[in-house]
Design an enzyme around this catalytic site. Structure first.
Site, mmCIF file in Angstrom:
data_model
loop_
_atom_site.group_PDB
_atom_site.id
_atom_site.type_symbol
_atom_site.label_atom_id
_atom_site.label_comp_id
_atom_site.label_asym_id
_atom_site.label_seq_id
_atom_site.Cartn_x
_atom_site.Cartn_y
_atom_site.Cartn_z
ATOM 1 N N CYS A 74 11.944 -35.025 2.632
ATOM 2 C CA CYS A 74 11.365 -33.979 1.877
ATOM 3 C C CYS A 74 10.437 -34.317 0.817
ATOM 4 O O CYS A 74 10.267 -35.266 0.443
ATOM 5 C CB CYS A 74 12.444 -33.138 1.198
ATOM 6 N N HIS B 37 15.529 -39.521 2.026
ATOM 7 C CA HIS B 37 15.140 -38.288 1.123
ATOM 8 C C HIS B 37 14.029 -38.480 0.519
ATOM 9 O O HIS B 37 13.469 -39.570 0.293
ATOM 10 C CB HIS B 37 16.499 -38.261 0.107
#
Length: 388
Positions: free
Chosen positions: A274, A231
Site C-alpha cells: 500500500c 505493508h
C-alpha cells in the site's frame, strides 16, 4: 527433469484432463505450430476414435517430435488462458513440474561458453546472455510483530518464483525481515556478497519442489529483479517491525558505480505494498469513450524500472487466498507476453490496464487500483523463457 520425461510421467493424468475438450487442445497445438497442418487435418478427421483416442494420438505425436516440442507443449499447457480455464486440473498436475529443466550455476555473460543462444535480438535491447539471466530476489514479509499477517502473500511469492525461474532467473527469497534487515540484505545483494553474509537473512532458493535452503552464494548475471511484498505507506515499505524503508533508498542501493556488478544492466523492482490509507475510487464513464548513444559514461540512476502496485496515497488490494491483484497480473502477463518476445515495458503497461479494470467492493467503481511504472531504462528489455 526433461520435458519429454515430464510428459511421460504425467501422461495418464494429462490425457484424462484434456479429454474434456480435445478440440481445444488440438486447435491450440495447431496455432502454436507444434504440429503441421497436415498432421492437424489428419488428427481432426479421425472418426473411429473417441475423445481419449484423439488426445492420445496428439500427445504421442508431440512426444515423438523431440525435447523442444515437448517443452513448448508443456509451456502451452501452463500459460495459455483458455487452456487454464478449460482444464483447471492441469495446474495441480503440473505444479510440481514448473521448473521444466535444471538451471546451471550462475555465470556472467562473458562465461557463456556452453553454446547457449545469444539473446540480443537487435540493437537497442539489453544483452541477456548469462546462464541464468540473473538473480530474482523476493522480500516477502508475512508475519508482523504487531500480530498482523499478510494472508495471500505466499501465493504471490510462489507465483513470482515460478514465472521468473521459467524466465531463466535464479530465484531467492528473504522472509519476514525487519527494516534494518531489509536494508542490510539489499546492500549485500547490491555487491557481490558471499555465502556467510547471507546466513543472517535466512535466504531460501526456489527449486522444483519449492523454497529450500540456499546451497551456494549467488552471483549476478545480466539482469536483476527485486520484488518487495509487504505493508507500506506513502513512498515506503515496512519491515515486520513496522519501521519504514523508503522505496527510493531500495533503488539507490543499486545505483551504478565502477565497482557494481550491475552497472549498465537492467534492474527491475516490483513493489506490492500500500502507498497510503485511502481507498482508490473509480469514475463511471458516462458519455465518454475509453480507448482501449556513443557516450563512455551513464548516469547513476540509469537502467532502473520500478513498478508499484498503486499510486501514492492509496491501498493495494490483496486477496487472502488468491494473492494480490498486481502480482498475479504481473505473473500472468509475463507468461503471455514473454512468449511473444514483447518488451517488458509493453507487458507491464498491460498489467496497468488489467488491474485498472478490476472492481472491488459491492458497488461498481467503489474500489479501484492504479499501478504506476517509473523507469530510466535506456534500451528495450526482453525476457525469454527457457525453451531448450
Amino acid at each position: 527433469m526433461a520435458a519429454n520425461d515430464i510428459l511421460r510421467s504425467n501422461k495418464t493424468s494429462i490425457l484424462e484432463t484434456l479429454c474434456a475438450d480435445y478440440r481445444l487442445i488440438l486447435n491450440k497445438a495447431d496455432q502454436k505450430k507444434l504440429i503441421t497442418r497436415r498432421e492437424y487435418t489428419n488428427l481432426k478427421s479421425i472418426n473411429k476414435l473417441d475423445e481419449e483416442g484423439h488426445v492420445v494420438e496428439l500427445v504421442d505425436k508431440i512426444m515423438n517430435k523431440g525435447e523442444e516440442t515437448c517443452l513448448a507443449f508443456l509451456n502451452l499447457l501452463q500459460t495459455d488462458e483458455d487452456i487454464q480455464k478449460t482444464y483447471p486440473e492441469l495446474k495441480n498436475i503440473l505444479k510440481k513440474e514448473h521448473c521444466l529443466l535444471p538451471y546451471p550455476v550462475q555465470a556472467c555473460s562473458v562465461d557463456n561458453t556452453d553454446n547457449q543462444p545469444q539473446r540480443r535480438k537487435e540493437d537497442g535491447q539489453y544483452e541477456l546472455n548469462s546462464q541464468p539471466t540473473g538473480l530474482c530476489l523476493i522480500i516477502n514479509n508475512v508475519h508482523f510483530r504487531d500480530g498482523g499477517v499478510r494472508h495471500g502473500t505466499d501465493k504471490d511469492a510462489e507465483s513470482l518464483a515460478e514465472v521468473f525461474s521459467w524466465l531463466r532467473f535464479r530465484v531467492l527469497m528473504c522472509k519476514d525481515q525487519t527494516k534494518n534487515q531489509m536494508e542490510r540484505a539489499l546492500v549485500c545483494f547490491a555487491s557481490q556478497c558471499n555465502f556467510s553474509q547471507l546466513q543472517e537473512f535466512n535466504v531460501k532458493e526456489w527449486t522444483c519442489s519449492g523454497f529450500t535452503d540456499l546451497q551456494e552464494a549467488p552471483r549476478h548475471g545480466d539482469a536483476f529483479i527485486c520484488c518487495v511484498l509487504s505493508h507500506g505507506n506513502k513512498g515506503v515499505v515496512l519491515g515486520i517491525d513496522g519501521q519504514p524503508l523508503p522505496i527510493k533508498q531500495i533503488t539507490t542501493t543499486f545505483m551504478a558505480t565502477p565497482q557494481s556488478p550491475l552497472t549498465a544492466k537492467p534492474k527491475v523492482f516490483l513493489i506490492q505494498a500500500c502507498q497510503g490509507r485511502q481507498i482508490h475510487p473509480g469514475v463511471l464513464l458516462k458519455g465518454l469513450q475509453a480507448d482501449d548513444s556513443h557516450s563512455t559514461s551513464i548516469p547513476q540512476e540509469a537502467d532502473f524500472l520500478v513498478h508499484s502496485a498503486t499510486v501514492e496515497d492509496y491501498y493495494a488490494i490483496r486477496n487472502k487466498t488468491e494473492g494480490s491483484w498486481f502480482i498475479q497480473s504481473v505473473c500472468n502477463q509475463l507468461k503471455v507476453g514473454c512468449l511473444r518476445n514483447e518488451e517488458l515495458e509493453v507487458i507491464l503497461r498491460r498489467v496497468n490496464n488489467e488491474v485498472a479494470g478490476k472492481e472491488g467492493g459491492a458497488m461498481p467503481s467503489a474500489v479501484k487500483q492504479m499501478p504506476e511504472i517509473r523507469h530510466t531504462l535506456r534500451k528495450g528489455l526482453v525476457l525469454t523463457p527457457n525453451r531448450n
